[in-house]
Scaffold this active site. Structure first.
Site, PDB file in Angstrom:
ATOM      1  N   GLU D  60       0.806  -1.228   0.000  1.00  0.00           N
ATOM      2  CA  GLU D  60       0.000   0.000   0.000  1.00  0.00           C
ATOM      3  C   GLU D  60       0.831   1.267   0.000  1.00  0.00           C
ATOM      4  OE1 GLU D  60      -0.558  -2.567   1.996  1.00  0.00           O
ATOM      5  OE2 GLU D  60      -2.521  -3.305   1.396  1.00  0.00           O
ATOM      6  N   HIS D 129     -11.122  -4.115  10.081  1.00  0.00           N
ATOM      7  CA  HIS D 129     -11.706  -4.093   8.735  1.00  0.00           C
ATOM      8  C   HIS D 129     -13.010  -3.308   8.686  1.00  0.00           C
ATOM      9  CE1 HIS D 129      -8.844  -7.322   7.874  1.00  0.00           C
ATOM     10  NE2 HIS D 129      -9.191  -7.296   6.612  1.00  0.00           N
TER      11      HIS D 129
END
Ligand code: TPP
Ligand code: TPP
Ligand code: MG
Ligand code: MG
Lengths: 328, 324, 328, 324
Positions: D60, D129
């Site tokens: 990322e 999440h």
């Protein structure tokens, strides 16, 4: 950097004169920056690359205006070697309105997009993905350019290097990774902080890599040229480790108490400019010639400093209006 | 009562905590042999040795993540992130790991660790070396956030942070480091989340923390010349923050200014103002006015930065608005 | 895992029986999890390690209770191989109050600190520094323990692996890096995403490394034992790559449309449990014996599921009071 | 007027933008061949090819950083970060690079890039999440932040975000992906920073964004049964946000509730409340009440998560408080 086009036989000497002149410029600029900082004329954090000029200069010589570079916190040399205008540079370091970054960035953020200099960077390792992304743009847009990512040995501690070597390798991006290995990351010797080397890392990702004496400007320029040719020929990313010397401390004003004085003293022998001058003398360039170069540069630098001193201060309202592009 | 610099107070707190508890270890870039980029950890390597005081590679994500693992395995790490701007490299470890481990693992283990990090301007260090990002951490359940403004509080909060069983983000305004102040002969712990009244007053309340306390004091001096008496509340703790102390002051003054060096928009002051606009609404006789940095990156140039950092004049203007 | 102590000659068979039993347990647990998820009895994201049981089991066999592990999003096998109680495990996956994590974590966060299981992790790569820090604690506190860090091949994309290899190497930390290489990261084949291998990376940091057939539980256990001994003997970090097979999709319910059906079919031949059973039969263990093991495990699993179904739901007020340790 | 799912609307916006401008490229984990973990990018690889639609390794920090470099070199990257929780791994690139490049390099180049990322709960995906971290980005000068709640707005904001010369954090509440809604035959751009009135009313104003708009509507239905008429303002843009629209509604209702799925403390709603407690103070007839998630990580268990996410009952209770 102005590119001389001499006839075959004195090609190398002519090129070395260019390279030498560029190194003298960087040295002079940074010597004066150190003084101006000490005199409190220039604020902020200043990281000088004195002793490392051959690396920036040799790499710069292999690149054209359409090639891009991302730089580090120690980026003056990279910027000047890529061709940054001296006036805009000094105005920036003084924080003036007409600085290349309008006085908003300073030493750690000098950038000039018109010549492909995508910015010095205050975050160790952060320039790597930026160069990678620039290479991606070259690739997607079908440009023949390459993108060079400067990073220090200390930056090998950051995982982003690993990620960039991997991504450049799988996408075969036109990136030249340039490690300026000066043996130090701030006040810590890299051999205590790192269990790896740039060559080992590059090998782990199948990125062809070479190591060079980073204080031998001709060797750097030669090897950078060879690797750049390979990259332009579509052979994917390459890495060049330049072993060099950080003569002054981490930042301007650093007394380097953490360093063995003998080590510092020994650095003089490796001075890239003196080495180039010895070669030039052997090639028949006169001492007077060299002195003339030096004087010309001194004058240019002093003129730029004077201009910067007298420049208008950066203006707050303009800065406030520049947070977003498009004035939004 | 001797004098001590802010940074020396932190140094002393670290040393005292390490004397008191062999589980306390220090990690960070250039903190051991070099004594820290600002000198805050000077001398600790000599006193406590290489095992407990460690220079690390430039690997913020890993040294914070390793601190979480170490805290879960019996140590009490104090890790330095050299500039708060570099916390951006370690956010997963702070937010997804340190903050959540106690909760998401069913309260099996505490996560006793401290992240020391300097924020703030004044050094013309530019956009990537001056940010005040404490609001981010205050928004994350599981983290505590403190920001002292005096040497004594720095000492007391550091001792409390190290003893706290939770991850604490310990924010040090770097412009305070060299400042010398009175320091008690027997310094004590400061409870995390307890505000202190920095100056008593009755006409309006200025809530602040960190280096901005000095700005508030300067503003209060100016207001005093006009016969306005400002009460200054130094929060010291941002997460948790001392809601009761703010309400108590407001009950006297009915007027509130919130001041910090961080960018005003979406800053820590927003929470304080928002909360008071709810539970303190009936006490309010005037709008709540915030003073913070404008919505722009911290600029480099001298004049630019000077205008960027909130100053006493802006606080005085805010005070006048709430006094209207 | 219960450690049998038989006499010399049937040592290996006895150990293989233990290993086999542990694998059967993991398989049974996960097969049922897949069903319970499909029936909507269990919520959330469930990542099954069916086909990979030999890796978890072989590593688990080399570790004691004082050793620590950090795990991944695919952590059921690691947890059970380390000795996590079945009751607390299922209660957790059902989100019940008496779950090992009080129903707050679920599949991606199973942890049991009493047996050194420092948690599954929802963030790819994030377990690596946690294991490293645990190893640091072992070292600082003079413990003889080691810390194992499980990571997938996909996690090699994350720079944090690079940082951890480096730090473990320079500090000579007692870390066993365990790469579970199943060839996939979610829906992308790792050979397209990675230009490196675990062994090349380890070599770059002078971390001794071995590769093993991760579906051969004895081979994994043997090699894990050898490397663990070296680590405990103070020889610093080591890495073990276990080549294994992700039989089901990335998550429970993944139809694996992105995968060649022939590839999936071929996996059956590599099944670690069948392989162990063939060996056990050759060593004289009867089919009836194996069936009895299987039945015993089935019963234990069904009992745990029943208990979990009937457990009290996690309670919000308790969760709200658990955000901070010390109740603050 | 056909129907379209929220995720299809984003898919269509990406496709239309890529048709219109060859500089638009997509990057992300599993977005190309697999069509994205939630299917948002399905079919785009086939239409636009491997050069412009790229599956990336799990890196990322680098893919966002590379997007900055690409944006500075002539592309308009749209990068997906699979869950907003994983933005923690890429914060340097977002905050120190993307957000600051235009400013700190003296306005030499724009940084036209979009970071798409899903936030929010409802899937029992647990603490790592489900987070709603938009307040962090709203606090960073140089970034824009949007969060649509309808298919048409998702389309219109995505087109605007891609055309915007600045880095835009485009937040998609993952519970909205499958929802089908009316979709105009000729969808148009939505200006970043313009709110929309989701429901007209006169007794109080509920300011919200993203999936919480539905919660607000449910609450308004309940209130309507009691004869209370709530006006719902869907901000759509969080940075910048539509101060004028909020003030205009407040001028009618004089009562304000601020609602979002993110944790209440130090959330985006704090800024809205704080700002209105300043410039809107004279319009206020009641405390400003915020409704957000409680100060705890997003829990896994079904009952826990259901109680964690703000629901209509809590909004109704807040409304009753401001109506008292
Ligand atoms: C992410 C991050 N961590 C730490 C620093 C502080 N820092 C600035 S330069 C530097 C040392 C870098 O060493 P190297 O990469 O070798 O470059 P050199 O200074 O030798 O040119 C450090 C630690 C930083 N700027 N960014
Ligand atoms: C930082 C981060 N990025 C992306 C993801 C989404 N994700 C979860 S598992 C996974 C693939 C991991 O592959 P690998 O490490 O090989 O493990 P495997 O699933 O094969 O066991 C991805 C991309 C994540 N959880 N965390
Ligand atoms: Mg160096
Ligand atoms: Mg895998």
């Amino acid at each position: 950097m102005a590119k001389a086009k001499p006839t075959a036989c004195d090609n190398r000497t002519a090129r070395l004169r260019d390279l030498h002149e560029r190194m003298v410029l960087i040295r002079r600029v940074e010597t004066r920056l150190g003084e101006l900082f000490a005199e409190d004329e220039i604020p902020g954090f200043i990281h000088l690359s004195i002793g490392q000029e051959a690396t920036a200069t040799g790499i710069g010589a292999a690149l054209g205006t359409d090639d891009t570079i991302s730089s580090t916190h120690r980026g003056h040399g990279h910027a000047l070697a890529k061709g940054m205008d001296l006036g805009g540079f000094f105005l920036e370091l003084f924080g003036k309105a007409d600085g290349i970054c309008a006085g908003r960035g300073g030493s750690m953020h000098v950038a000039d997009f018109d010549i492909g200099m995508l910015g010095a960077n205050g975050i160790v390792g952060a320039g790597l993905p930026i160069a990678l992304g620039s290479a991606l743009a070259h690739q997607v847009k079908g440009r023949k350019s390459l993108s060079a990512a400067f990073f220090g040995d200390g930056a090998m501690g950051e995982g982003v290097l690993h990620e960039c070597l991997n991504l450049a390798s799988i996408w075969s991006l036109p990136v030249l990774f340039v490690c300026e290995n000066n043996g130090w990351g701030e006040f810590s010797p890299s051999d205590k902080m790192l269990a790896t080397t740039p060559l080992k890392l590059a090998a782990a990702f199948d990125v062809p890599a070479k190591s060079v004496d980073g204080n031998d400007v001709e060797a750097v320029a030669d090897l950078a040229g060879t690797l750049s040719d390979a990259i332009r020929a579509g052979k994917g990313p390459h890495l060049l480790e330049c072993k060099t010397t950080r003569v002054l401390g981490h930042f301007a004003g650093d007394p380097q108490k953490y360093r063995d004085p003998a080590e510092i003293e020994a650095l003089a022998k490796k001075d890239p400019i003196l080495r180039a001058e010895r070669k030039l003398r052997r090639a028949g360039i006169s001492a007077g010639d060299l002195a003339a170069t030096s004087e010309r540069i001194d004058n240019a630098v002093e003129a730029a400093i004077m201009q910067a001193r007298n420049g208008a201060n950066a203006d707050f309202a303009s800065a406030a209006a520049a947070v977003y592009a498009g004035g939004a | 009562m001797a004098e001590m610099r802010f940074m020396q107070a932190i140094n002393r707190a670290l040393g005292d905590a390490m004397e008191a508890d062999a589980d306390v270890v220090l990690l960070g870039e250039d903190i051991a042999a070099p004594g820290g980029p600002f000198g805050v950890t000077r001398g600790l390597l000599d006193r406590f040795g290489e095992s407990r005081v460690r220079d690390t590679p430039i690997s913020e994500a890993t040294i914070v993540g390793a601190s979480v693992g170490a805290a879960l395995s019996g140590l009490k790490p104090v890790v330095e992130i050299m500039f708060m701007d570099f916390m951006t490299v370690a956010m997963d470890a702070v937010v997804n790991q340190a903050a959540k481990a106690h909760f998401m693992f069913g309260s099996q283990r505490p996560v006793p660790m401290v992240i020391r990090t300097p924020h703030g301007g004044g050094l013309n260090a530019g956009p990537q070396h001056s940010q005040c990002l404490e609001a981010w951490f205050a928004h994350v359940p599981g983290l505590k956030v403190v920001c002292p403004s005096t040497a004594a509080d720095a000492y007391g909060l550091m001792r409390a942070a190290i003893e706290d069983p939770n991850p604490v983000v310990f924010v040090e305004n770097k412009s305070l480091y060299p400042i010398k102040e009175d320091f008690p002969d027997e310094p004590s712990h400061v409870a995390i989340g307890a505000a202190t009244i920095a100056r008593k007053g009755g006409d309006l309340t200025i809530v602040t923390y960190g280096a901005a306390r000095k700005t508030a004091t300067d503003a209060a001096d100016i207001l005093a010349d006009d016969g306005v008496s400002a009460e200054i509340l130094d929060l010291r703790g941002i997460q948790p923050w001392d809601e009761a102390a703010v309400l108590a002051s407001l009950a006297k003054t009915h007027r509130l200014v919130v001041l910090h060096e961080a960018v005003e928009a979406f800053g820590a002051g927003a929470e304080i103002a928002a909360r008071i606009a709810d539970i303190g609404f009936d006490e309010l006789d005037a709008p709540i006015v915030r003073v913070g940095a404008p919505f722009m990156p911290s600029p480099f140039g001298r004049g630019l930065e000077a205008e960027y950092i909130p100053n006493a004049e802006r606080v005085v203007a805010a005070a006048r608005r709430v006094l209207e």
